[in-house]
Write a protein that holds these residues in place. Structure first.
Motif, PDB file in Angstrom:
ATOM      1  N   PRO A 133       0.821  -1.218   0.000  1.00 38.47           N
ATOM      2  CA  PRO A 133       0.000   0.000   0.000  1.00 38.47           C
ATOM      3  C   PRO A 133       0.855   1.269   0.000  1.00 38.47           C
ATOM      4  O   PRO A 133       2.014   1.262   0.431  1.00 38.47           O
ATOM      5  N   ARG A 134       0.252   2.350  -0.458  1.00 33.16           N
ATOM      6  CA  ARG A 134       0.974   3.614  -0.593  1.00 33.16           C
ATOM      7  C   ARG A 134       0.769   4.540   0.607  1.00 33.16           C
ATOM      8  O   ARG A 134       1.039   5.739   0.511  1.00 33.16           O
ATOM      9  N   CYS A 135       0.311   4.003   1.731  1.00 30.38           N
ATOM     10  CA  CYS A 135       0.178   4.804   2.953  1.00 30.38           C
ATOM     11  C   CYS A 135       1.532   5.384   3.331  1.00 30.38           C
ATOM     12  O   CYS A 135       2.531   4.669   3.407  1.00 30.38           O
ATOM     13  N   TRP A 136       1.579   6.686   3.565  1.00 23.90           N
ATOM     14  CA  TRP A 136       2.873   7.313   3.853  1.00 23.90           C
ATOM     15  C   TRP A 136       3.464   6.885   5.184  1.00 23.90           C
ATOM     16  O   TRP A 136       4.670   6.979   5.390  1.00 23.90           O
ATOM     17  N   TYR A 137       2.660   6.377   6.098  1.00 24.90           N
ATOM     18  CA  TYR A 137       3.204   5.876   7.366  1.00 24.90           C
ATOM     19  C   TYR A 137       3.830   4.494   7.164  1.00 24.90           C
ATOM     20  O   TYR A 137       4.891   4.198   7.720  1.00 24.90           O
ATOM     21  N   LEU A 138       3.197   3.657   6.352  1.00 25.78           N
ATOM     22  CA  LEU A 138       3.796   2.370   6.027  1.00 25.78           C
ATOM     23  C   LEU A 138       5.090   2.562   5.248  1.00 25.78           C
ATOM     24  O   LEU A 138       6.072   1.832   5.438  1.00 25.78           O
ATOM     25  N   ARG A 139       5.123   3.556   4.380  1.00 28.45           N
ATOM     26  CA  ARG A 139       6.275   3.799   3.515  1.00 28.45           C
ATOM     27  C   ARG A 139       7.362   4.627   4.195  1.00 28.45           C
ATOM     28  O   ARG A 139       8.368   4.940   3.559  1.00 28.45           O
ATOM     29  N   SER A 140       7.183   4.966   5.433  1.00 27.88           N
ATOM     30  CA  SER A 140       8.178   5.754   6.171  1.00 27.88           C
ATOM     31  C   SER A 140       8.969   4.841   7.101  1.00 27.88           C
ATOM     32  O   SER A 140       8.385   4.186   7.979  1.00 27.88           O
ATOM     33  N   ALA A 167     -14.029  -0.723   6.183  1.00 30.06           N
ATOM     34  CA  ALA A 167     -13.151  -1.699   6.838  1.00 30.06           C
ATOM     35  C   ALA A 167     -11.866  -1.059   7.341  1.00 30.06           C
ATOM     36  O   ALA A 167     -10.779  -1.616   7.211  1.00 30.06           O
ATOM     37  N   ASN A 168     -12.004   0.112   7.940  1.00 30.41           N
ATOM     38  CA  ASN A 168     -10.830   0.907   8.322  1.00 30.41           C
ATOM     39  C   ASN A 168     -10.617   0.980   9.829  1.00 30.41           C
ATOM     40  O   ASN A 168      -9.998   1.926  10.324  1.00 30.41           O
ATOM     41  N   HIS A 169     -11.093   0.003  10.573  1.00 31.48           N
ATOM     42  CA  HIS A 169     -11.046   0.107  12.036  1.00 31.48           C
ATOM     43  C   HIS A 169      -9.698  -0.292  12.624  1.00 31.48           C
ATOM     44  O   HIS A 169      -9.295   0.216  13.652  1.00 31.48           O
ATOM     45  N   GLY A 170      -8.993  -1.231  11.993  1.00 25.17           N
ATOM     46  CA  GLY A 170      -7.692  -1.623  12.528  1.00 25.17           C
ATOM     47  C   GLY A 170      -6.550  -0.942  11.823  1.00 25.17           C
ATOM     48  O   GLY A 170      -5.591  -0.475  12.445  1.00 25.17           O
ATOM     49  N   CYS A 171      -6.645  -0.870  10.512  1.00 23.45           N
ATOM     50  CA  CYS A 171      -5.629  -0.250   9.655  1.00 23.45           C
ATOM     51  C   CYS A 171      -6.361   0.428   8.507  1.00 23.45           C
ATOM     52  O   CYS A 171      -7.290  -0.148   7.935  1.00 23.45           O
ATOM     53  N   ALA A 172      -5.967   1.645   8.181  1.00 28.06           N
ATOM     54  CA  ALA A 172      -6.761   2.457   7.257  1.00 28.06           C
ATOM     55  C   ALA A 172      -6.174   2.557   5.856  1.00 28.06           C
ATOM     56  O   ALA A 172      -6.486   3.483   5.110  1.00 28.06           O
ATOM     57  N   ILE A 173      -5.334   1.594   5.465  1.00 27.72           N
ATOM     58  CA  ILE A 173      -4.782   1.640   4.114  1.00 27.72           C
ATOM     59  C   ILE A 173      -5.877   1.487   3.066  1.00 27.72           C
ATOM     60  O   ILE A 173      -6.959   0.982   3.342  1.00 27.72           O
TER      61      ILE A 173
END
Length: 350
Positions: A133-140, A167-173
């Motif tokens: 995923p392109r989430c900036w927190y995952l990619r940081s 379906a964004n309750h645990g992780c919002a990617i």
């Protein structure tokens, strides 16, 4: 980027036997566990893998290159009318394929709208489906988020303007693949190869997993498995399909909202069956089941299309900064249904 070895795979089975981790597993164990540097990972087009390596998110000991394997390339129609798309087929080849542009319009459109022309000529379908995923927190590398084995999702209290509304309750990617939205609408299956030569076909809907099932990965691909192809079932000639998206830039940008629709219409314009999938909306391509049910047996007109657009939002839980996706998605669904219904039929129907 750290030094690494390079190995050219001679066959898909050899590549599967060599690979020791999935990219998701390598990113997870990297945090505080240097054993991740012993990982052997597979590389196809390399678009996403090189990004992750440059950002110090994965540091593999060796990359196994499968990009030259001819048996994983190309698009072929089988005797029963189904289509096999090799995992190394590029997005540009999918977008330009004459057969797909007639029988699977939404898929050709989705591939044509992905990234930029340069990337479409390099990016493979398999790699696109498997990209992180392109989430900036995952990619940081500075943020040890839940998906990498950390303690919480930074997007909840942070900048979540591009994140999930379902379906964004645990992780919002949001799932980053543009073609996946159309492929799911066509009920595609993925073909996976085990090192021992066993092959299995998995419905794309079952291949992707939500955070509530597994927080650390987006799919069920196991270490040692190679995605070799995508299969599309035979299409009814009367089917019409369309893909639409909205992005901040016309090119080289991920969509803010996207959707694909496949309609099976009778001669009177009534919908026998509908498939509606939302993109950039959830951690996996999102089936709008209530909208599909609303269209089944109904005449396609402005009223039913608008109602389907509203029904597609059922169950949405947007955050403060991404509620704008609701009207975008509702409008895309309405427009796509009306436009798809107005398209000429596949020439095979005549």
């Amino acid at each position: 980027m750290e030094a690494f070895q390079w190995q050219q795979a001679r066959s898909p089975a050899e590549a599967a036997a060599l690979v020791t981790q999935t990219t998701a597993e390598a990113m997870l164990t990297l945090q505080g566990m240097r054993s991740a540097q012993q990982a052997i990972l597979v590389k196809a087009g390399g678009v996403d893998m090189l990004d992750l390596m440059k950002e110090d998110l994965v540091n593999p000991r060796r990359l196994v290159d499968i990009s030259r394997l001819a048996e994983l390339q190309g698009i072929s129609r089988e005797g029963d009318g189904s289509l096999r798309i090799g995992a190394l087929t590029t997005l540009a080849q999918i977008a330009a394929h004459p057969g797909l542009r007639q029988s699977h319009v939404a898929l050709a459109q989705a591939a044509a709208m992905a990234a930029s022309p340069q990337i479409r000529n390099r990016a493979t379908l398999g790699g696109n489906l498997l990209q992180r995923p392109r989430c900036w927190y995952l990619r940081s590398a500075a943020h040890h988020c839940l998906r990498k084995g950390g303690g919480h999702c930074f997007a909840f209290a942070g900048d979540h303007r591009y994140h999930a509304i379902f379906a964004n309750h645990g992780c919002a990617i949001v799932h980053p693949s543009t073609p996946a939205t159309a492929l799911l609408a066509f009920h595609a299956q993925v073909e996976l190869l085990h090192p021992e030569g066993r092959r299995r076909q998995v419905p794309l809907e079952d291949f992707f997993v939500l955070p509530e099932v597994d927080m650390h990965r987006e799919n069920i691909l196991a270490a040692g498995e190679i995605l070799t192809a995508v299969w599309l079932p035979p299409q009814i000639p009367a089917n019409r399909s369309l893909y639409l998206q909205v992005a901040e830039k016309a090119a080289f940008d991920w969509p803010l909202a996207a959707m694909a629709v496949v309609l099976d219409l009778d001669a009177g314009g009534f919908c026998r069956e509908a498939s509606i999938v939302l993109g950039a909306a959830a951690p996996a391509p999102w089936r709008a089941r209530q909208a599909e049910a609303l269209l089944a047996g109904a005449a396609i007109n402005g009223e039913t299309a608008e109602a389907a657009g509203e029904a597609a939002l059922a169950g949405a839980t947007p955050f403060a900064l991404n509620a704008y996706k609701l009207p975008l998605l509702a409008t895309l669904v309405r427009r796509a249904i009306l436009a798809a219904a107005a398209l000429p039929q596949d020439p095979r129907a005549s």
